[in-house]
Design an enzyme around this catalytic site. Structure first.
Site, PDB file in Angstrom:
ATOM      1  N   THR A  20       0.852  -1.423   0.786  1.00  0.00           N
ATOM      2  CA  THR A  20      -0.006   0.290   0.323  1.00  0.00           C
ATOM      3  C   THR A  20       0.382   1.304   0.011  1.00  0.00           C
ATOM      4  O   THR A  20       0.601   2.330  -0.396  1.00  0.00           O
ATOM      5  CB  THR A  20      -1.259  -0.187   1.394  1.00  0.00           C
ATOM      6  OG1 THR A  20      -1.995  -1.485   1.182  1.00  0.00           O
ATOM      7  CG2 THR A  20      -2.232   1.058   1.092  1.00  0.00           C
ATOM      8  N   CYS A  21       2.034   1.128   0.793  1.00  0.00           N
ATOM      9  CA  CYS A  21       2.973   2.991   1.496  1.00  0.00           C
ATOM     10  C   CYS A  21       3.819   2.735  -0.331  1.00  0.00           C
ATOM     11  O   CYS A  21       3.771   3.661  -0.245  1.00  0.00           O
ATOM     12  CB  CYS A  21       3.839   2.197   1.551  1.00  0.00           C
ATOM     13  SG  CYS A  21       2.932   1.536   3.344  1.00  0.00           S
ATOM     14  N   SER A  22       3.920   1.339  -1.416  1.00  0.00           N
ATOM     15  CA  SER A  22       5.199   1.538  -2.514  1.00  0.00           C
ATOM     16  C   SER A  22       3.717   1.748  -3.675  1.00  0.00           C
ATOM     17  O   SER A  22       4.282   2.827  -4.144  1.00  0.00           O
ATOM     18  CB  SER A  22       5.910   0.300  -2.546  1.00  0.00           C
ATOM     19  OG  SER A  22       6.374   1.134  -1.663  1.00  0.00           O
TER      20      SER A  22
END
Length: 180
Positions: A55-57
């Site tokens: 999700t972060c990337s």
């Protein structure tokens, strides 16, 4: 966290490029404080569980990067991404993501995340201690607006994402302009 709360004062151990150093890793240690990052400016701080994670990337970091100009139009001077990862990991993640506008802050020991009340256990994913996902608009080191994902807890079985998204912060800023 609540609006009008000052950010905790901590020292972050960062690595910065130093062209006087030869070899494949021309970086040196450079301490940065909360004030170094946030004093005298209006900034966005967003935090996430870990560099290189899905999700972060895929959404959060690229979304803030893609919207940097829109945030600047709302008076945002800098955008910072903080994670409980060391400086080596954060620098390589920013490089791998081809980040130009967002600046990364390594909270390697989790001190900032602990002091702001967002340090959680993620042992269920093999991560250990990490930051809960949140974002804030910060004005001269003081929280102006706070965006925390629901369900703050250790070993959360889910990874909520939406409240701290760049789209949600832009909607907040657009609404604030419309209300003026």
């Amino acid at each position: 966290m609540k609006s009008n709360t000052p950010l905790p004062n901590v020292t972050f151990q960062t690595r910065v490029r130093d062209d006087s150093i030869d070899g494949p890793n021309p970086y040196r240690w450079h301490d940065m404080t909360t004030a170094d990052y946030f004093a005298g400016k209006r900034a966005i701080l967003f935090s996430l569980p870990g560099a290189f994670t899905p999700t972060c990337s895929t959404y959060q970091l690229p979304g803030f990067e893609a919207n940097a100009e829109a945030f600047a139009a709302h008076g945002i001077d800098d955008i910072y991404c903080l994670s409980v990862n060391d400086s080596f990991v954060m620098n390589q993640w920013a490089k791998a993501q081809d980040i130009k506008s967002v600046k990364v802050i390594p909270d390697g020991a989790g001190e900032f995340s602990r002091k702001i009340g967002m340090l959680v256990r993620k042992d269920n994913l093999g991560f250990g201690l990490r930051s809960w996902r949140y974002a804030a608009i910060v004005n001269d080191g003081v929280i102006e607006a706070w965006f925390e994902e629901p369900g703050l807890m250790d070993n959360c079985p889910d990874d909520p994402y939406g409240v701290s998204s760049p789209e949600n912060l832009l909607a907040y800023l657009n609404q604030a302009v419309a209300a003026e």
